[in-house]
Design a protein around this motif. Structure first.
Motif, PDB file in Angstrom:
ATOM      1  N   UNK A 177       0.825  -1.209   0.000  1.00 43.31           N
ATOM      2  CA  UNK A 177       0.000   0.000   0.000  1.00 43.31           C
ATOM      3  C   UNK A 177       0.859   1.258   0.000  1.00 43.31           C
ATOM      4  N   UNK A 178       1.942   1.214   0.768  1.00 39.17           N
ATOM      5  CA  UNK A 178       2.921   2.314   0.815  1.00 39.17           C
ATOM      6  C   UNK A 178       3.495   2.538  -0.584  1.00 39.17           C
ATOM      7  N   UNK A 179       3.964   1.463  -1.197  1.00 39.41           N
ATOM      8  CA  UNK A 179       4.572   1.572  -2.535  1.00 39.41           C
ATOM      9  C   UNK A 179       3.562   2.089  -3.557  1.00 39.41           C
ATOM     10  N   UNK A 180       2.316   1.633  -3.440  1.00 34.12           N
ATOM     11  CA  UNK A 180       1.305   2.084  -4.395  1.00 34.12           C
ATOM     12  C   UNK A 180       1.061   3.585  -4.241  1.00 34.12           C
ATOM     13  N   UNK A 181       0.903   4.034  -2.993  1.00 34.70           N
ATOM     14  CA  UNK A 181       0.670   5.457  -2.741  1.00 34.70           C
ATOM     15  C   UNK A 181       1.837   6.296  -3.273  1.00 34.70           C
ATOM     16  N   UNK A 182       3.064   5.828  -3.013  1.00 36.30           N
ATOM     17  CA  UNK A 182       4.244   6.555  -3.500  1.00 36.30           C
ATOM     18  C   UNK A 182       4.239   6.646  -5.030  1.00 36.30           C
ATOM     19  N   UNK A 183       3.768   5.580  -5.668  1.00 31.25           N
ATOM     20  CA  UNK A 183       3.817   5.521  -7.137  1.00 31.25           C
ATOM     21  C   UNK A 183       2.825   6.474  -7.800  1.00 31.25           C
ATOM     22  N   UNK A 184       1.782   6.896  -7.074  1.00 29.75           N
ATOM     23  CA  UNK A 184       0.771   7.777  -7.699  1.00 29.75           C
ATOM     24  C   UNK A 184       0.707   9.156  -7.060  1.00 29.75           C
ATOM     25  N   UNK A 185       1.526   9.398  -6.012  1.00 33.63           N
ATOM     26  CA  UNK A 185       1.326  10.637  -5.250  1.00 33.63           C
ATOM     27  C   UNK A 185       1.690  11.909  -6.029  1.00 33.63           C
ATOM     28  N   UNK A 186       2.669  11.829  -6.914  1.00 32.64           N
ATOM     29  CA  UNK A 186       3.011  13.013  -7.706  1.00 32.64           C
ATOM     30  C   UNK A 186       1.931  13.284  -8.757  1.00 32.64           C
ATOM     31  N   UNK A 187       1.472  12.204  -9.365  1.00 32.81           N
ATOM     32  CA  UNK A 187       0.416  12.318 -10.377  1.00 32.81           C
ATOM     33  C   UNK A 187      -0.858  12.961  -9.803  1.00 32.81           C
TER      34      UNK A 187
END
Ligand code: GLN
Length: 230
Positions: free
Chosen positions: A126-136
């Motif tokens: 969940x952490x990795x997923x959030x990091x992967x979309x947070x800039x977008x």
């Protein structure tokens, strides 16, 4: 099992609270799918173990540093982790989903997270997923070590959302954790039991053989049915 397995007590690390996979019942005993599965597999295969309730990130680190022989903690089998660990056959399908406060009617999609805080749990998918979309999507993350603290931050309205495994958030919602889901779950990995890469091959083999036996004799389904209602 072999001679080593007959005498050895394996150190197995797990999460603190990750219901319905590991959590304490009213009597303070650890129960859940992972706990019951491990107990049934150890009985089937005749090995001994000590559980250490370290929290997810700490459990994974204990395995990496050789302080634990195995991890069972709703641990997703990811390509990244397969470089460091050997995993058992998958025993449960998962995937990450967004959780928001039950009372929140403003967040309907990831677009609505813009400029807001999102709670995540250290070291998780969940952490990795959030990091992967947070800039977008333009949100900030707030990091917690337990699922409980992460969900509480959303419930009290400090963060507007969290990203958690679908079966865990779904269970929490049925238990009245004050959250709800408004988006579809993301494609995710399955859970597996992990040992260090090239280490404890006999333990991994016993886990896989025991798991297959429990699937065959109905005990696996019985354990799932104890904790997860459709
Ligand atoms: N399944 C998630 C992962 O492996 C979370 C596990 C957990 O928080 N116990 O990253």
């Amino acid at each position: 099992g072999d001679d080593a397995a007959d005498t050895k007590t394996y150190v197995i690390a797990t999460d603190t609270t990750f219901a319905p996979f590991e959590f304490q019942n009213d009597a303070g005993e650890y129960v859940g799918v992972d706990m019951d599965l491990l107990a049934a597999i150890a009985e089937d295969q005749g090995f001994k173990y000590d559980l250490q309730y370290l929290g997810f990130d700490a459990a994974v680190q204990a395995l990496e540093s050789g302080q634990a022989d195995g991890v069972i903690a709703g641990m997703s089998i990811t390509p990244e982790r397969q470089k460091k660990f050997d995993f058992s056959d998958p025993y449960f399908d998962s995937g990450v989903v967004m959780g928001i406060a039950e009372s929140n009617n403003d967040i309907k999609s990831y677009e609505d997270l813009k400029g807001k805080k999102v709670a995540v749990k250290r070291g998780t998918e969940g952490f990795d997923f959030a990091e992967s979309i947070k800039d977008q999507y333009g949100f900030e993350t707030v990091v917690f070590d337990t699922s409980d603290a992460m969900c509480m931050d959303v419930k009290v309205g400090n963060s507007v959302a969290c990203f958690e495994d679908y079966p865990v958030l779904g269970y929490g919602i049925t238990q009245g954790n004050g959250l709800k889901m408004v988006t579809d779950k993301e494609q995710g990995s399955s859970y597996g039991f992990a040992v260090g890469k090239g280490e404890n091959a006999e333990l991994l083999k016993m886990f896989n053989t025991g798991l297959a036996n429990l699937k065959e004799n109905g005990k696996y389904q019985e354990i799932l049915d104890t904790y997860i209602q459709e």
